[in-house]
Each structure stands twice: as structure tokens, then as C-alpha cells.
Scaffold this active site. Structure first.
Site, PDB file in Angstrom:
ATOM      1  N   ASP A 196       0.674   3.765   4.711  1.00  0.00           N
ATOM      2  CA  ASP A 196      -0.753   3.927   4.453  1.00  0.00           C
ATOM      3  C   ASP A 196      -1.264   5.216   5.072  1.00  0.00           C
ATOM      4  O   ASP A 196      -2.299   5.726   4.653  1.00  0.00           O
ATOM      5  CB  ASP A 196      -1.511   2.706   4.987  1.00  0.00           C
ATOM      6  CG  ASP A 196      -1.180   1.482   4.147  1.00  0.00           C
ATOM      7  OD1 ASP A 196      -1.703   1.380   3.041  1.00  0.00           O
ATOM      8  OD2 ASP A 196      -0.352   0.667   4.575  1.00  0.00           O
ATOM      9  N   ASN A 205       1.643   1.505   8.586  1.00  0.00           N
ATOM     10  CA  ASN A 205       1.887   0.709   7.376  1.00  0.00           C
ATOM     11  C   ASN A 205       1.612  -0.740   7.719  1.00  0.00           C
ATOM     12  O   ASN A 205       1.293  -1.078   8.859  1.00  0.00           O
ATOM     13  CB  ASN A 205       3.344   0.932   6.911  1.00  0.00           C
ATOM     14  CG  ASN A 205       3.606   0.382   5.520  1.00  0.00           C
ATOM     15  OD1 ASN A 205       2.790   0.563   4.608  1.00  0.00           O
ATOM     16  ND2 ASN A 205       4.723  -0.301   5.331  1.00  0.00           N
ATOM     17  N   LYS A 206       1.744  -1.611   6.739  1.00  0.00           N
ATOM     18  CA  LYS A 206       1.487  -3.037   6.923  1.00  0.00           C
ATOM     19  C   LYS A 206       2.112  -3.575   8.219  1.00  0.00           C
ATOM     20  O   LYS A 206       3.279  -3.290   8.501  1.00  0.00           O
ATOM     21  CB  LYS A 206       2.045  -3.801   5.720  1.00  0.00           C
ATOM     22  CG  LYS A 206       1.807  -5.304   5.737  1.00  0.00           C
ATOM     23  CD  LYS A 206       0.352  -5.670   5.506  1.00  0.00           C
ATOM     24  CE  LYS A 206       0.060  -7.123   5.809  1.00  0.00           C
ATOM     25  NZ  LYS A 206       0.398  -8.034   4.730  1.00  0.00           N
TER      26      LYS A 206
END
Lengths: 284, 284
Positions: A196, A205-206
């Protein structure tokens, strides 16, 4: 804030606002998709407004788009890409160029990333990245045989959406719970995740990505990130990035739900971009 | 297997069988609880049978109890503790002694483990260990102020049961999803988890424990395990232990659900037992 205040004071036409509301509500798709939808909101805005109205609305949409998810570098880079001007055709041309470049970037990442995949590879991934999916598509298109281990990715279960895609592509896969990352990473020969935000020092990121990276580092599994260059934020450090949290209730209790975590560069073998594979900068 | 076959051929009275069925169905409580219930099944058996019937039934219950969860060392150690004999009063005495020793061990672990907790400590744990809970109770009883970060522990959410216990004890806590272990471990000053099996080389506990241990190692957070000595299996290596998997379906899809993972000794600062804190053996 009084309910409806935002709409009351807004310069944004309802057609544009509804795209932004839809972006806010999105729980499965990530930074690439939201950037594309944001660019489409710009195109719509340029169709509806011009001159001073457009200029004011552009200032507002900039804040609104970043506000959808302040963690995502793609949204910052989108709003930087489109100038604040009264010239509707320029706005439209830039937004359409962003979409075109994003699509080209994703295709090229698929092409470059698929070269990492050898016949018989077992690839572990976390959450659902449309960029990683593009790599799988390209590898499959080149006739490579491989299988995927993917996390369900609680609490929104994007992994199930990825499973759907892999099934339709005929790519074999196995779904695991997030807590089993440590057990299954050792069965993998390669790890690829999306991003991201790529800062100077880390990949955001996640949540859970850091756990996968640590495990892969421990087990000797090469860990790659796939990210279009519009997800790069090289002047920022990870600690400066706001990590979005979304309310979550389970069994009547509030559960913390920070959507993203931070993976330092040192655990990352390379970042697959449309320009090639980036490796760790020396000064990190 | 023909349905009902096991009951048909079984020497075990229905009262004993129902305890074992209940043990099989248990999804929240772990190795200490199941060992205690298994010992209660022995007591019940000794009340109902004697002589040759008892001897045959003891051979059967040994297999049945281990079959409840072949990952848990506590069940092996229980069945080794009770001899195969026709002497009902001996069986009963041994089973009752196991229960008494287990209760004493847990109390003593609470006492020893609570000394690890200083005022202001932030303790992260994973899943729900009744032994870890005993440490929290003892620390609270000694007037220590601390808070707990705990994982919900999908897919059975034992974390929510732990949250319930902490709430009733007045210990402040925060629940996180399993994927956020990497984000929250850095906020902790201490990690304590339970164990289902302590082998020569590793600790086997609820899947996700390894991820927490890796993260704590990385972040410099001391990582401890709390385990009664009846969970030790020092002659075995982790790879010899069968890791139980339970079927899981999410969104209509089969999801892998191996319940346990393996944390090598090198990530563990110490194992709190009723005899003291074990540290890494030199030959591992």
C-alpha cells in the site's frame, strides 16, 4: 460533526461524491484499485465542472481522496498527478493518463514478476493484491505450473476473493488461517505480496505481511513485493505514515483492527515495479 | 467405519465414553484442562469396573485419550501415570493424584511466573492458556498493576474467553486480530504463552505462537512459556509430534486449520514450570 455537514458544504457533485463513498466502503480491493477509482472520480469531475468551480472542487477532492485511506501512497501520488486548474480538459487528460499508466504498469509488473516463478514453484502470499494476481496471470499465460498458498486474511477475508480468482484461472491453491503463516511458509519456495505504501525504509501492506516476511527470512524463502511506482513514497519514513484502523467487533467485544503493518527493507529480496526489480538501498 | 462401531466394540461404560466425547468436542480449553478431564474419566472407570474388565478398559481408554489430541504431551503423560491393572482402588488413587499434582503445579507456576511481572508491565499472549491465566491471577493477587494484549485466536476465538476471565479479574486488556501480532508485540514488555507439548527442541502450542516468538525475538521482548512438567516430552523431537488439524470451512471453501505450530527453543527465554524456570538446554 453534524451529520450531512460534509455534503452540505461540499463542492463535489453527487456523482463524484458517490464514487468517493464507494471507495471508503471498499474492504477487499487495495491501493491499485482505489487509485484507479480515484482517477475515475477526477474524470467525472472534469466532465461536470470547469473554471473556478472546478478549481475549488479539485482542492476538495484532493483532501477527500487522501482521506479515503491515508496509508496508501497511491492516493497521494494520484492527487499530485492531477493539477489544480480550471482547465477541465487538462484535468481529464491527466486523470485518464494516470489510469492508462497504471494499467500499463500492472501489465509490466505481471511480465517482470512472472519471471521469478519457475515450474513447480510454491508461492505464498497474504491478503489480496491485484498486482500479485497479475503476476500469477502472466506466469500462467507463459505456461508455468505452480501453486499458491494464501491466507484468508481476517477480518475481511480478502483471501477468499483471491481464491475465487485463482480458481477461475485454473491455478491450484490452498487457503490457510493467518495464524498458520509460520507453519506453511516453510512449504513455500517463494513469497510475493502487494504494497500500500513503499517508504524509504519499509513496505506498508496488510497487517500480517511483516509476520510472513519474518518467517520467510527465518526459513530462507525469498520474499518479494509487487508495487507500481505510484505506490512509492521515497521521501517518507514508515513511522510518518498513518496506519488506518477500522472498527471491529467480535463476540460483542471491540477488537483492535489496524489494517496495515510495516515490513523493514531488510526482509525484502526485491520490489517488483514496472521499471524493474528494486533492491534495498544502501543507506537503509 | 460403520457408524456406532466404536461404541459397539467398546469396553468403556457410557459415563466414561461421554467424558471422552466431551473432550473431543472441546475447542477452547487446552492441554491442562483435557488432562484433568482425562484423569476424571479414569476415576469414573475405576468406580464402575474392576478386575479383568477394568484391565481391558484401561488398555482401551489409553488409546482413546491419546486419540483426543495426539499433539498434547499432557495426555501421554496422564496415560503413563495410571498403570494398567485390575486393581480399581490403585487406578483411582493414581488418577486422583494426577489431578492433585496438576492443581498444585498450576498454582506454583502462577506463583513463580508472577515474579516475572513488574508493575506497569504490558504482557502479550496468544490463544487461551489456563496456566498463563493462573500467572495473571497470582500477579494480580500480589497487587501488581499490568495490562494484557491478547489475540482473538481465530478460528475458535479462545481469546474472547480469556478476555472474559481478565474482565472478571479487573485486569485491563486489549484484543487484537492474529495478523496484528507484529504491530502490537512492539508495544509489549513481556510475552507469555502456554504449551501443548514441550519437546527436546521446541514448544508446540496454538498456531501463531511461532509468529509471536519470532516477532518478540526481533523486537527484544522476552518470550516465556508456562507449562506444567506433565507437558514435557523431552525424549521427542518436534518433527515426531503429530500436529492435529481440524476441518474448517469459510465462505464455502475449505481452509487449512492445523491447530498447532512449532517454536524452536532459541526464541524462548524460559519455560515456567512448577519446579522453576527451565532455560535452553546446551545441546539444542
Amino acid at each position: 460533526m453534524i451529520k450531512g455537514w460534509r455534503e452540505f458544504c461540499s463542492m463535489l457533485p453527487p456523482e463524484v461524491r458517490s464514487i468517493i463513498e464507494e471507495m471508503r466502503a471498499e474492504q477487499i480491493r487495495g491501493a491499485s484499485y482505489l487509485a484507479k477509482r480515484g482517477a475515475e472520480a477526477y474524470v467525472k469531475l472534469a466532465q461536470l465542472l470547469s473554471g473556478e468551480e472546478l478549481r475549488k472542487a479539485l482542492k476538495e477532492i484532493r483532501r477527500e481522496i487522501i482521506g479515503v485511506n491515508p496509508t496508501m501512497a497511491s492516493l497521494y501520488n494520484l492527487v499530485r498527478f492531477v493539477p489544480i486548474t480550471g482547465d477541465a480538459s487538462l484535468v481529464r487528460a491527466r486523470a485518464e493518463e494516470f489510469i492508462r499508466l497504471a494499467e500499463e504498469a500492472k501489465r509490466e509488473i505481471g511480465n517482470i514478476g512472472s519471471e521469478l516463478i519457475d515450474d513447480g514453484e510454491v508461492i505464498i502470499t497474504h491478503s489480496f493484491s491485484s498486482t500479485v494476481l497479475e503476476i500469477f496471470k502472466a506466469a500462467k499465460g507463459k505456461g508455468k505450473r505452480f501453486r499458491v498458498i494464501l491466507t484468508e486474511s481476517a477480518p475481511d477475508y480478502e483471501g477468499l476473493a483471491l481464491a475465487e480468482e485463482l480458481e477461475s484461472l485454473g491455478i491450484p491453491f490452498e487457503i490457510i488461517t493467518d495464524a498458520q503463516i509460520g507453519l506453511f511458509a516453510r512449504k513455500a519456495t517463494l513469497a510475493i505480496v502487494g504494497a500500500d505504501n513503499v517508504t524509504k525504509d519499509a513496505v506498508i501492506n496488510k497487517a500480517g505481511t511483516y509476520l510472513l516476511a519474518l518467517t520467510c527470512h527465518e526459513q530462507g524463502v525469498p520474499f518479494y513485493v509487487a508495487a507500481e511506482t505510484f505506490k512509492l513514497h521515497p521521501e517518507a519514513r514508515a513511522e510518518e505514515v498513518e496506519l488506518l484502523e477500522r472498527p471491529l467487533v467480535r463476540g460483542g467485544r471491540l477488537v483492535r483492527n489496524v489494517l496495515f503493518d510495516v515490513t523493514p527493507w531488510k526482509y525484502i529480496r526485491g520490489i517488483v515495479t514496472e521499471l524493474g526489480i528494486l533492491v534495498q538501498p544502501k543507506d537503509v
